[in-house]
Design a protein around this motif. Structure first.
Motif, PDB file in Angstrom:
ATOM      1  N   ALA A  14      -9.546  36.310 -22.214  1.00  0.00           N
ATOM      2  CA  ALA A  14     -10.406  35.211 -21.245  1.00  0.00           C
ATOM      3  C   ALA A  14     -11.840  35.064 -21.808  1.00  0.00           C
ATOM      4  O   ALA A  14     -12.591  36.289 -22.142  1.00  0.00           O
ATOM      5  CB  ALA A  14     -10.338  35.392 -19.951  1.00  0.00           C
ATOM      6  N   TYR A  18     -10.548  34.928 -15.074  1.00  0.00           N
ATOM      7  CA  TYR A  18      -9.883  34.541 -14.031  1.00  0.00           C
ATOM      8  C   TYR A  18     -10.031  35.991 -13.305  1.00  0.00           C
ATOM      9  O   TYR A  18      -9.491  37.147 -13.650  1.00  0.00           O
ATOM     10  CB  TYR A  18      -8.304  34.423 -14.236  1.00  0.00           C
ATOM     11  CG  TYR A  18      -7.321  34.651 -13.484  1.00  0.00           C
ATOM     12  CD1 TYR A  18      -7.398  34.398 -12.071  1.00  0.00           C
ATOM     13  CD2 TYR A  18      -6.417  35.581 -13.696  1.00  0.00           C
ATOM     14  CE1 TYR A  18      -6.243  34.703 -11.135  1.00  0.00           C
ATOM     15  CE2 TYR A  18      -5.259  35.943 -12.752  1.00  0.00           C
ATOM     16  CZ  TYR A  18      -5.257  35.654 -11.464  1.00  0.00           C
ATOM     17  OH  TYR A  18      -4.133  35.871 -10.659  1.00  0.00           O
ATOM     18  N   SER A 107       0.519  42.349 -19.841  1.00  0.00           N
ATOM     19  CA  SER A 107       1.094  41.350 -19.019  1.00  0.00           C
ATOM     20  C   SER A 107       1.021  39.897 -19.336  1.00  0.00           C
ATOM     21  O   SER A 107       1.990  39.077 -19.120  1.00  0.00           O
ATOM     22  CB  SER A 107       0.451  41.568 -17.481  1.00  0.00           C
ATOM     23  OG  SER A 107      -0.527  41.032 -17.404  1.00  0.00           O
ATOM     24  N   SER A 139       2.236  36.590 -13.567  1.00  0.00           N
ATOM     25  CA  SER A 139       0.936  37.064 -14.025  1.00  0.00           C
ATOM     26  C   SER A 139      -0.193  36.062 -14.405  1.00  0.00           C
ATOM     27  O   SER A 139       0.350  35.134 -15.315  1.00  0.00           O
ATOM     28  CB  SER A 139       0.933  38.292 -15.252  1.00  0.00           C
ATOM     29  OG  SER A 139      -0.213  38.685 -15.597  1.00  0.00           O
ATOM     30  N   GLY A 140      -1.011  35.946 -13.575  1.00  0.00           N
ATOM     31  CA  GLY A 140      -1.936  34.826 -13.920  1.00  0.00           C
ATOM     32  C   GLY A 140      -2.298  34.484 -15.344  1.00  0.00           C
ATOM     33  O   GLY A 140      -2.602  33.069 -15.633  1.00  0.00           O
ATOM     34  N   SER A 141      -2.860  35.595 -16.094  1.00  0.00           N
ATOM     35  CA  SER A 141      -3.457  35.256 -17.420  1.00  0.00           C
ATOM     36  C   SER A 141      -2.343  35.092 -18.298  1.00  0.00           C
ATOM     37  O   SER A 141      -2.240  34.474 -19.364  1.00  0.00           O
ATOM     38  CB  SER A 141      -3.955  36.602 -17.950  1.00  0.00           C
ATOM     39  OG  SER A 141      -3.211  37.743 -17.744  1.00  0.00           O
ATOM     40  N   ARG A 144      -1.914  31.392 -19.774  1.00  0.00           N
ATOM     41  CA  ARG A 144      -2.528  30.709 -21.020  1.00  0.00           C
ATOM     42  C   ARG A 144      -1.702  31.235 -22.273  1.00  0.00           C
ATOM     43  O   ARG A 144      -2.135  30.549 -23.238  1.00  0.00           O
ATOM     44  CB  ARG A 144      -3.837  31.505 -20.969  1.00  0.00           C
ATOM     45  CG  ARG A 144      -4.884  31.019 -19.377  1.00  0.00           C
ATOM     46  CD  ARG A 144      -6.167  31.492 -19.583  1.00  0.00           C
ATOM     47  NE  ARG A 144      -6.302  32.921 -20.032  1.00  0.00           N
ATOM     48  CZ  ARG A 144      -6.795  33.918 -19.124  1.00  0.00           C
ATOM     49  NH1 ARG A 144      -7.175  33.593 -17.946  1.00  0.00           N
ATOM     50  NH2 ARG A 144      -6.579  35.064 -19.325  1.00  0.00           N
ATOM     51  N   SER A 194      -5.281  45.254 -12.360  1.00  0.00           N
ATOM     52  CA  SER A 194      -6.033  43.792 -12.348  1.00  0.00           C
ATOM     53  C   SER A 194      -5.648  43.293 -10.993  1.00  0.00           C
ATOM     54  O   SER A 194      -6.145  42.637 -10.237  1.00  0.00           O
ATOM     55  CB  SER A 194      -5.834  42.993 -13.499  1.00  0.00           C
ATOM     56  OG  SER A 194      -4.578  42.655 -13.756  1.00  0.00           O
ATOM     57  N   MET A 198      -8.204  42.880  -8.139  1.00  0.00           N
ATOM     58  CA  MET A 198      -9.008  41.585  -7.879  1.00  0.00           C
ATOM     59  C   MET A 198      -8.890  41.296  -6.449  1.00  0.00           C
ATOM     60  O   MET A 198      -9.531  40.663  -5.822  1.00  0.00           O
ATOM     61  CB  MET A 198      -8.540  40.394  -8.741  1.00  0.00           C
ATOM     62  CG  MET A 198      -7.066  39.891  -8.750  1.00  0.00           C
ATOM     63  SD  MET A 198      -6.891  38.480  -9.794  1.00  0.00           S
ATOM     64  CE  MET A 198      -6.679  39.212 -11.424  1.00  0.00           C
ATOM     65  N   ASP A 285     -12.232  43.321 -19.853  1.00  0.00           N
ATOM     66  CA  ASP A 285     -11.344  42.882 -18.818  1.00  0.00           C
ATOM     67  C   ASP A 285     -11.325  44.040 -17.836  1.00  0.00           C
ATOM     68  O   ASP A 285     -12.273  44.799 -17.477  1.00  0.00           O
ATOM     69  CB  ASP A 285     -10.131  42.440 -19.346  1.00  0.00           C
ATOM     70  CG  ASP A 285     -10.298  41.198 -20.228  1.00  0.00           C
ATOM     71  OD1 ASP A 285     -10.298  39.980 -19.538  1.00  0.00           O
ATOM     72  OD2 ASP A 285     -10.565  40.975 -21.337  1.00  0.00           O
TER      73      ASP A 285
HETATM   74  O1  PMV Z   1      -3.142  38.091 -14.774  1.00  0.00           O
HETATM   75  P1  PMV Z   1      -3.624  39.474 -14.651  1.00  0.00           P
HETATM   76  O2  PMV Z   1      -3.275  40.089 -13.529  1.00  0.00           O
HETATM   77  O3  PMV Z   1      -3.402  40.293 -15.990  1.00  0.00           O
HETATM   78  O4  PMV Z   1      -5.355  39.555 -14.322  1.00  0.00           O
HETATM   79  C1  PMV Z   1      -6.098  39.179 -15.623  1.00  0.00           C
HETATM   80  C2  PMV Z   1      -7.403  39.666 -15.371  1.00  0.00           C
HETATM   81  C3  PMV Z   1      -8.382  39.587 -16.642  1.00  0.00           C
HETATM   82  O5  PMV Z   1      -7.900  39.965 -17.534  1.00  0.00           O
HETATM   83  C4  PMV Z   1      -9.524  40.733 -15.978  1.00  0.00           C
HETATM   84  C5  PMV Z   1      -9.262  38.311 -16.660  1.00  0.00           C
HETATM   85  C6  PMV Z   1      -8.500  37.360 -17.451  1.00  0.00           C
HETATM   86  O6  PMV Z   1      -8.624  36.329 -17.238  1.00  0.00           O
HETATM   87  O7  PMV Z   1      -7.462  37.612 -18.215  1.00  0.00           O
END
Ligand code: PMV
Length: 328
Positions: A14, A18, A107, A139-141, A144, A194, A198, A285
């Motif tokens: 990112a 996020y 992830s 997983s939020g990221s 993308r 993460s 978060m 991150d």
């Molecule tokens: O989607 P996750 O749970 O892997 O969270 C990603 C969190 C960060 O890597 C810190 C920021 C990001 O936007 O990728």
């Protein structure tokens, strides 16, 4: 009967982070984000729905998944099954092709590859936006990593509005970009995942609300910088945004502190590179590693300086990579 599919997806880093959810159950982000998909870090996943299986089974890099990993994936797979109108259990084999024992998060590429492989194996032909939403729930990221290059994630108001999409790059900045990943601490497993970190940060950091309020401003400025191919402006936002995320996390109680001494040394190298005229902007991150946004022209100089930084155990260089794709 068995139906199977294999997909490959690439990790992403990112540029505007996020960090925080507005709805944990549906994994809805508190704000948007912006990323670069990386060609050097990939996950390949095969999903086989098999009528003979009594339960889902999963291997990760050749070892059996832990009970927690399997439970998380199985619950997510139920969404695919519900959508396809099937109850069949599946075997999942996932392999990360990360060039170092890096401790980098897999992830994003993992759930993106899984979304494409599982939905295809279940007989669904989902459009990219639907795949992005499905990956986000894992997983939020990962939302993308369905796309290549520069990608924007929308926070949306509803679950079906929280998806990623490719970002316009009118000046053709993407092929010039490089991400240098400086591994700190030999890739030891991270202290706080993460997902939990978060949530803890949102619940206890006095700076969390300020962080969430800052993200839309950083997104607008980053998109304007990309539209103008202004790397200096983009880099300043990238570095400031990552440090703001960490500032909010560090202020959690108890703190979420990912930094190691070598993290600071690496950040200081990035500042020195910039002082010497190189394009170099840091981001970080949920771990101690420092990633440096630079150009194809400066990539070798930046990689050499990061390699020479005490405590940096490995360095990899990546260009922009493609979105998730099916493999034969
Ligand atoms: O989607 P996750 O749970 O892997 O969270 C990603 C969190 C960060 O890597 C810190 C920021 C990001 O936007 O990728």
């Amino acid at each position: 009967m068995t139906t199977s599919a294999t997909a490959r997806a690439h990790a992403n880093i990112a540029l505007v982070k996020y960090w925080g959810k507005r709805d944990a159950a549906r994994n809805l982000p508190a704000a948007g984000s912006l990323s670069l998909t990386l060609d050097a870090l990939t996950t390949i996943t095969t999903v086989s729905f098999d009528a003979w299986l009594d339960a889902d089974a999963m291997t990760l890099d050749g070892r059996d998944a832990t009970a927690a990993e399997l439970a998380r994936t199985s619950t997510w797979l139920d969404l695919v099954r519900a959508r396809a109108g099937i109850a069949t259990r599946a075997k999942i084999e996932t392999v990360n092709h990360f060039p170092t024992a890096s401790g980098l998060a897999s992830s994003a590429s993992g759930f993106a590859a899984l979304a494409l492989a599982a939905s295809t194996a279940a007989g669904l032909a989902l459009p990219a936006r639907e795949l992005s939403i499905l990956a986000r729930i894992g997983s939020g990221s990962a939302a993308r990593s369905i796309y290549g290059g520069l990608v924007r994630m929308r926070a949306g108001d509803l679950s079906e509005e929280a998806f990623a999409e490719p970002l316009d790059d009118p000046e053709g900045l993407t092929p010039r970009l490089r991400m240098i990943v400086a591994i700190v601490g030999g890739g030891a497993p991270k202290l706080h995942g993460s997902r939990d970190a978060m949530e803890h940060s949102a619940a206890t950091s006095p700076y969390h609300a300020a962080w969430v309020a800052q993200v839309p401003r950083d997104l607008a400025a980053a998109e304007a910088a990309i539209a103008a191919a202004d790397l200096g402006a983009l880099g300043a936002i990238v570095e400031g945004n990552a440090l703001a995320m960490h500032a909010a996390a560090i202020a959690s109680r108890p703190p979420v502190l990912y930094w190691q001494p070598a993290t600071l040394a690496a950040l200081s190298t990035v500042q020195s590179l910039r002082d010497a005229g190189a394009v170099a902007w840091a981001t970080m991150d949920a771990g101690p590693h420092v990633k440096v946004l630079t150009t194809a022209t400066d990539a070798d100089t930046v990689a050499a300086a990061m390699r020479a930084t005490p405590g940096v155990t490995d360095v990899l260089v990546s260009a922009s990579g493609p979105g998730a794709e099916l493999l034969p």
